[in-house]
Design a protein around this motif. Structure first.
Motif, PDB file in Angstrom:
ATOM      1  N   ILE A  80       1.658  -6.407  33.947  1.00  0.00           N
ATOM      2  CA  ILE A  80       2.576  -5.479  34.619  1.00  0.00           C
ATOM      3  C   ILE A  80       1.989  -4.924  35.916  1.00  0.00           C
ATOM      4  CG2 ILE A  80       1.916  -3.429  33.296  1.00  0.00           C
ATOM      5  CD1 ILE A  80       4.995  -2.705  33.437  1.00  0.00           C
ATOM      6  N   GLU A  81       0.707  -4.590  35.927  1.00  0.00           N
ATOM      7  CA  GLU A  81       0.119  -4.018  37.142  1.00  0.00           C
ATOM      8  C   GLU A  81       0.192  -5.000  38.316  1.00  0.00           C
ATOM      9  OE1 GLU A  81      -0.556  -0.847  37.527  1.00  0.00           O
ATOM     10  OE2 GLU A  81       0.032  -0.583  35.433  1.00  0.00           O
ATOM     11  N   GLU A  82      -0.080  -6.249  38.045  1.00  0.00           N
ATOM     12  CA  GLU A  82       0.020  -7.282  39.088  1.00  0.00           C
ATOM     13  C   GLU A  82       1.464  -7.411  39.568  1.00  0.00           C
ATOM     14  OE1 GLU A  82      -0.266 -12.110  39.454  1.00  0.00           O
ATOM     15  OE2 GLU A  82      -1.518 -11.143  37.959  1.00  0.00           O
ATOM     16  N   HIS A  83       2.400  -7.366  38.632  1.00  0.00           N
ATOM     17  CA  HIS A  83       3.813  -7.501  38.974  1.00  0.00           C
ATOM     18  C   HIS A  83       4.270  -6.302  39.823  1.00  0.00           C
ATOM     19  CE1 HIS A  83       7.379  -9.995  38.073  1.00  0.00           C
ATOM     20  NE2 HIS A  83       8.035  -8.882  38.377  1.00  0.00           N
ATOM     21  N   LEU A  84       3.834  -5.101  39.454  1.00  0.00           N
ATOM     22  CA  LEU A  84       4.206  -3.908  40.220  1.00  0.00           C
ATOM     23  C   LEU A  84       3.622  -3.967  41.631  1.00  0.00           C
ATOM     24  CD1 LEU A  84       3.786  -1.080  37.540  1.00  0.00           C
ATOM     25  CD2 LEU A  84       5.827  -2.382  38.127  1.00  0.00           C
ATOM     26  N   ALA A  85       2.416  -4.472  41.756  1.00  0.00           N
ATOM     27  CA  ALA A  85       1.803  -4.623  43.081  1.00  0.00           C
ATOM     28  C   ALA A  85       2.597  -5.618  43.924  1.00  0.00           C
ATOM     29  CB  ALA A  85       0.351  -5.073  42.942  1.00  0.00           C
ATOM     30  N   TYR A  86       3.095  -6.650  43.283  1.00  0.00           N
ATOM     31  CA  TYR A  86       3.914  -7.645  43.973  1.00  0.00           C
ATOM     32  C   TYR A  86       5.208  -7.003  44.480  1.00  0.00           C
ATOM     33  CZ  TYR A  86       5.296 -12.524  44.806  1.00  0.00           C
ATOM     34  OH  TYR A  86       5.648 -13.717  45.381  1.00  0.00           O
ATOM     35  N   HIS A  87       5.802  -6.142  43.664  1.00  0.00           N
ATOM     36  CA  HIS A  87       6.999  -5.419  44.088  1.00  0.00           C
ATOM     37  C   HIS A  87       6.689  -4.533  45.295  1.00  0.00           C
ATOM     38  CE1 HIS A  87       9.338  -5.671  40.008  1.00  0.00           C
ATOM     39  NE2 HIS A  87       9.206  -6.840  40.609  1.00  0.00           N
ATOM     40  N   GLU A  88       5.562  -3.854  45.260  1.00  0.00           N
ATOM     41  CA  GLU A  88       5.188  -2.973  46.367  1.00  0.00           C
ATOM     42  C   GLU A  88       5.016  -3.766  47.661  1.00  0.00           C
ATOM     43  OE1 GLU A  88       4.956   0.524  48.095  1.00  0.00           O
ATOM     44  OE2 GLU A  88       5.371   0.266  45.968  1.00  0.00           O
ATOM     45  N   LEU A  89       4.454  -4.956  47.547  1.00  0.00           N
ATOM     46  CA  LEU A  89       4.319  -5.837  48.705  1.00  0.00           C
ATOM     47  C   LEU A  89       5.686  -6.122  49.315  1.00  0.00           C
ATOM     48  CD1 LEU A  89       2.692  -7.887  50.503  1.00  0.00           C
ATOM     49  CD2 LEU A  89       3.189  -9.571  48.729  1.00  0.00           C
ATOM     50  N   MET A  90       6.669  -6.410  48.494  1.00  0.00           N
ATOM     51  CA  MET A  90       8.016  -6.706  48.995  1.00  0.00           C
ATOM     52  C   MET A  90       8.623  -5.485  49.664  1.00  0.00           C
ATOM     53  SD  MET A  90      10.357  -8.810  49.588  1.00  0.00           S
ATOM     54  CE  MET A  90      12.092  -9.170  49.624  1.00  0.00           C
ATOM     55  N   ARG A  91       8.481  -4.317  49.068  1.00  0.00           N
ATOM     56  CA  ARG A  91       9.020  -3.102  49.678  1.00  0.00           C
ATOM     57  C   ARG A  91       8.419  -2.905  51.078  1.00  0.00           C
ATOM     58  NH1 ARG A  91       7.670  -1.115  44.415  1.00  0.00           N
ATOM     59  NH2 ARG A  91       9.539  -0.785  43.177  1.00  0.00           N
ATOM     60  N   ASP A  92       7.110  -3.025  51.164  1.00  0.00           N
ATOM     61  CA  ASP A  92       6.429  -2.851  52.449  1.00  0.00           C
ATOM     62  C   ASP A  92       6.838  -3.922  53.459  1.00  0.00           C
ATOM     63  OD1 ASP A  92       5.105  -0.679  51.359  1.00  0.00           O
ATOM     64  OD2 ASP A  92       3.212  -1.751  51.050  1.00  0.00           O
ATOM     65  N   LYS A  93       6.946  -5.142  53.001  1.00  0.00           N
ATOM     66  CA  LYS A  93       7.282  -6.249  53.897  1.00  0.00           C
ATOM     67  C   LYS A  93       8.694  -6.103  54.454  1.00  0.00           C
ATOM     68  CE  LYS A  93       6.192 -10.255  55.768  1.00  0.00           C
ATOM     69  NZ  LYS A  93       5.087 -10.489  56.661  1.00  0.00           N
ATOM     70  N   ILE A  94       9.630  -5.638  53.647  1.00  0.00           N
ATOM     71  CA  ILE A  94      10.999  -5.431  54.131  1.00  0.00           C
ATOM     72  C   ILE A  94      11.002  -4.380  55.244  1.00  0.00           C
ATOM     73  CG2 ILE A  94      13.295  -4.545  53.548  1.00  0.00           C
ATOM     74  CD1 ILE A  94      12.967  -5.903  50.810  1.00  0.00           C
ATOM     75  N   LEU A  95      10.266  -3.294  55.056  1.00  0.00           N
ATOM     76  CA  LEU A  95      10.179  -2.260  56.099  1.00  0.00           C
ATOM     77  C   LEU A  95       9.562  -2.834  57.376  1.00  0.00           C
ATOM     78  CD1 LEU A  95       8.992   0.830  54.038  1.00  0.00           C
ATOM     79  CD2 LEU A  95      11.226   0.509  55.111  1.00  0.00           C
ATOM     80  N   HIS A  96       8.495  -3.599  57.216  1.00  0.00           N
ATOM     81  CA  HIS A  96       7.825  -4.217  58.356  1.00  0.00           C
ATOM     82  C   HIS A  96       8.768  -5.190  59.082  1.00  0.00           C
ATOM     83  CE1 HIS A  96       4.802  -6.317  60.733  1.00  0.00           C
ATOM     84  NE2 HIS A  96       5.267  -7.451  60.237  1.00  0.00           N
ATOM     85  N   LEU A  97       9.447  -6.022  58.321  1.00  0.00           N
ATOM     86  CA  LEU A  97      10.354  -7.003  58.929  1.00  0.00           C
ATOM     87  C   LEU A  97      11.506  -6.335  59.660  1.00  0.00           C
ATOM     88  CD1 LEU A  97      10.539  -9.827  56.256  1.00  0.00           C
ATOM     89  CD2 LEU A  97       9.562  -9.987  58.544  1.00  0.00           C
ATOM     90  N   LYS A  98      12.014  -5.264  59.078  1.00  0.00           N
ATOM     91  CA  LYS A  98      13.117  -4.556  59.723  1.00  0.00           C
ATOM     92  C   LYS A  98      12.670  -4.048  61.087  1.00  0.00           C
ATOM     93  CE  LYS A  98      16.333  -0.734  59.155  1.00  0.00           C
ATOM     94  NZ  LYS A  98      16.767   0.370  58.295  1.00  0.00           N
ATOM     95  N   ALA A  99      11.537  -3.392  61.145  1.00  0.00           N
ATOM     96  CA  ALA A  99      11.032  -2.872  62.417  1.00  0.00           C
ATOM     97  C   ALA A  99      10.733  -4.013  63.378  1.00  0.00           C
ATOM     98  CB  ALA A  99       9.776  -2.036  62.166  1.00  0.00           C
ATOM     99  N   TYR A 100      10.133  -5.060  62.883  1.00  0.00           N
ATOM    100  CA  TYR A 100       9.767  -6.207  63.711  1.00  0.00           C
ATOM    101  C   TYR A 100      11.002  -6.903  64.265  1.00  0.00           C
ATOM    102  CZ  TYR A 100       7.074 -10.408  65.010  1.00  0.00           C
ATOM    103  OH  TYR A 100       6.487 -11.441  65.674  1.00  0.00           O
ATOM    104  N   MET A 101      12.004  -7.070  63.421  1.00  0.00           N
ATOM    105  CA  MET A 101      13.234  -7.750  63.854  1.00  0.00           C
ATOM    106  C   MET A 101      13.947  -6.968  64.949  1.00  0.00           C
ATOM    107  SD  MET A 101      13.779 -10.640  62.470  1.00  0.00           S
ATOM    108  CE  MET A 101      15.491 -10.870  62.866  1.00  0.00           C
TER     109      MET A 101
END
Length: 141
Positions: A80-101
Protein backbone atom coordinates in the motif's frame (compact mmCIF):
# COMPACT_ATOMS: atom_id res chain seq x y z
CA UNK A 1 -23.23 18.34 -42.47
CA UNK A 2 -21.00 15.53 -41.23
CA UNK A 3 -20.09 15.53 -37.54
CA UNK A 4 -16.38 15.24 -36.79
CA UNK A 5 -15.56 12.00 -35.04
CA UNK A 6 -13.98 12.36 -31.60
CA UNK A 7 -10.36 11.30 -31.60
CA UNK A 8 -9.46 8.49 -29.21
CA UNK A 9 -6.02 8.39 -27.63
CA UNK A 10 -6.60 5.53 -25.21
CA UNK A 11 -9.18 2.86 -25.94
CA UNK A 12 -10.58 0.88 -23.01
CA UNK A 13 -10.05 -2.86 -23.30
CA UNK A 14 -11.55 -5.54 -21.11
CA UNK A 15 -8.06 -6.71 -20.14
CA UNK A 16 -7.79 -3.42 -18.18
CA UNK A 17 -10.53 -4.56 -15.78
CA UNK A 18 -9.40 -5.00 -12.18
CA UNK A 19 -12.53 -6.99 -11.37
CA UNK A 20 -14.29 -4.21 -9.48
CA UNK A 21 -17.07 -2.36 -11.29
CA UNK A 22 -16.61 0.93 -9.41
CA UNK A 23 -12.85 1.03 -10.05
CA UNK A 24 -13.27 -0.03 -13.67
CA UNK A 25 -15.85 2.71 -14.24
CA UNK A 26 -13.57 5.24 -12.58
CA UNK A 27 -10.67 4.14 -14.78
CA UNK A 28 -12.91 4.44 -17.85
CA UNK A 29 -13.96 7.93 -16.80
CA UNK A 30 -10.35 9.07 -16.37
CA UNK A 31 -9.45 7.61 -19.75
CA UNK A 32 -12.43 9.51 -21.18
CA UNK A 33 -11.09 12.77 -19.72
CA UNK A 34 -7.69 12.08 -21.30
CA UNK A 35 -9.41 11.34 -24.61
CA UNK A 36 -11.38 14.59 -24.35
CA UNK A 37 -8.13 16.47 -23.78
CA UNK A 38 -6.61 14.76 -26.79
CA UNK A 39 -9.63 15.40 -28.97
CA UNK A 40 -9.71 19.04 -27.91
CA UNK A 41 -6.03 19.45 -28.75
CA UNK A 42 -6.46 17.70 -32.08
CA UNK A 43 -9.49 19.79 -33.01
CA UNK A 44 -8.33 23.22 -31.93
CA UNK A 45 -4.55 22.88 -32.22
CA UNK A 46 -3.92 24.48 -28.86
CA UNK A 47 -4.37 23.70 -25.22
CA UNK A 48 -5.84 26.06 -22.77
CA UNK A 49 -7.97 25.29 -19.80
CA UNK A 50 -11.16 26.95 -20.99
CA UNK A 51 -12.86 23.58 -21.01
CA UNK A 52 -11.65 22.82 -17.50
CA UNK A 53 -10.25 19.45 -18.57
CA UNK A 54 -7.10 19.71 -16.44
CA UNK A 55 -9.25 20.72 -13.49
CA UNK A 56 -11.60 17.82 -14.16
CA UNK A 57 -8.66 15.42 -14.38
CA UNK A 58 -7.25 16.72 -11.10
CA UNK A 59 -10.57 16.53 -9.27
CA UNK A 60 -11.61 13.14 -10.56
CA UNK A 61 -8.18 11.63 -10.00
CA UNK A 62 -8.47 12.77 -6.38
CA UNK A 63 -11.88 11.08 -6.05
CA UNK A 64 -10.60 7.89 -7.69
CA UNK A 65 -7.47 7.68 -5.57
CA UNK A 66 -9.42 8.26 -2.36
CA UNK A 67 -11.78 5.41 -3.22
CA UNK A 68 -8.97 3.10 -4.30
CA UNK A 69 -6.85 3.89 -1.23
CA UNK A 70 -9.78 3.18 1.10
CA UNK A 71 -10.26 -0.16 -0.63
CA UNK A 72 -6.55 -0.98 -0.38
CA UNK A 73 -6.65 -0.30 3.37
CA UNK A 74 -9.74 -2.50 3.69
CA UNK A 75 -8.04 -5.49 2.03
CA UNK A 76 -4.74 -4.84 3.89
CA UNK A 77 -2.84 -4.62 0.61
CA UNK A 78 0.81 -5.34 1.49
CA UNK A 79 2.30 -2.84 -1.01
CA UNK A 80 0.00 0.00 0.00
CA UNK A 81 2.76 2.50 0.82
CA UNK A 82 4.31 2.06 -2.62
CA UNK A 83 0.89 2.40 -4.25
CA UNK A 84 0.11 5.59 -2.29
CA UNK A 85 3.46 7.06 -3.33
CA UNK A 86 2.59 6.26 -6.94
CA UNK A 87 -0.70 8.13 -6.53
CA UNK A 88 1.15 11.13 -5.09
CA UNK A 89 3.44 11.13 -8.12
CA UNK A 90 0.41 11.37 -10.41
CA UNK A 91 -1.13 14.21 -8.40
CA UNK A 92 2.13 16.17 -8.58
CA UNK A 93 2.68 15.40 -12.25
CA UNK A 94 -0.80 16.61 -13.23
CA UNK A 95 -0.13 19.94 -11.48
CA UNK A 96 3.26 20.20 -13.18
CA UNK A 97 1.85 19.35 -16.61
CA UNK A 98 -0.97 21.84 -16.25
CA UNK A 99 1.46 24.67 -15.50
CA UNK A 100 3.86 23.51 -18.20
CA UNK A 101 1.14 23.20 -20.83
CA UNK A 102 -0.17 26.67 -20.17
CA UNK A 103 3.28 28.26 -20.53
CA UNK A 104 5.12 25.98 -22.97
CA UNK A 105 2.34 24.60 -25.10
CA UNK A 106 4.30 23.28 -28.07
CA UNK A 107 7.03 21.62 -26.01
CA UNK A 108 4.60 20.08 -23.58
CA UNK A 109 2.00 18.39 -25.80
CA UNK A 110 3.84 15.18 -26.55
CA UNK A 111 5.24 14.90 -23.04
CA UNK A 112 1.79 15.31 -21.51
CA UNK A 113 -0.03 12.78 -23.65
CA UNK A 114 2.81 10.29 -23.53
CA UNK A 115 2.92 10.56 -19.74
CA UNK A 116 -0.85 10.29 -19.30
CA UNK A 117 -1.16 7.26 -21.55
CA UNK A 118 1.85 5.42 -20.18
CA UNK A 119 1.04 6.29 -16.58
CA UNK A 120 -2.59 5.22 -16.76
CA UNK A 121 -1.88 2.02 -18.62
CA UNK A 122 0.98 1.22 -16.20
CA UNK A 123 -1.25 2.17 -13.29
CA UNK A 124 -4.06 -0.10 -14.40
CA UNK A 125 -2.16 -2.99 -15.97
CA UNK A 126 0.63 -3.31 -13.42
CA UNK A 127 -0.01 -1.39 -10.19
CA UNK A 128 -3.75 -2.04 -9.96
CA UNK A 129 -3.57 -5.60 -11.21
CA UNK A 130 -1.34 -6.30 -8.20
CA UNK A 131 -4.36 -5.93 -5.93
CA UNK A 132 -6.99 -7.26 -8.34
CA UNK A 133 -7.11 -10.80 -6.92
CA UNK A 134 -7.36 -9.51 -3.37
CA UNK A 135 -10.31 -7.27 -4.29
CA UNK A 136 -12.08 -10.12 -6.08
CA UNK A 137 -11.58 -12.35 -3.03
CA UNK A 138 -12.84 -9.63 -0.70
CA UNK A 139 -15.97 -9.18 -2.84
CA UNK A 140 -16.81 -12.86 -2.35
CA UNK A 141 -16.91 -12.51 1.45
Amino acid sequence: METEKRKIYIEWKECYSVGNTVLDNQHKFIINIINNMYSSLSSFGEIDDKSGLFEELQKYTKVHFAYEEKLLHKICFPAIEEHLAYHELMRDKILHLKAYMLTNEDDARLEMFHFLKEWWLDHILIKDMAYSDAIKTDQLK
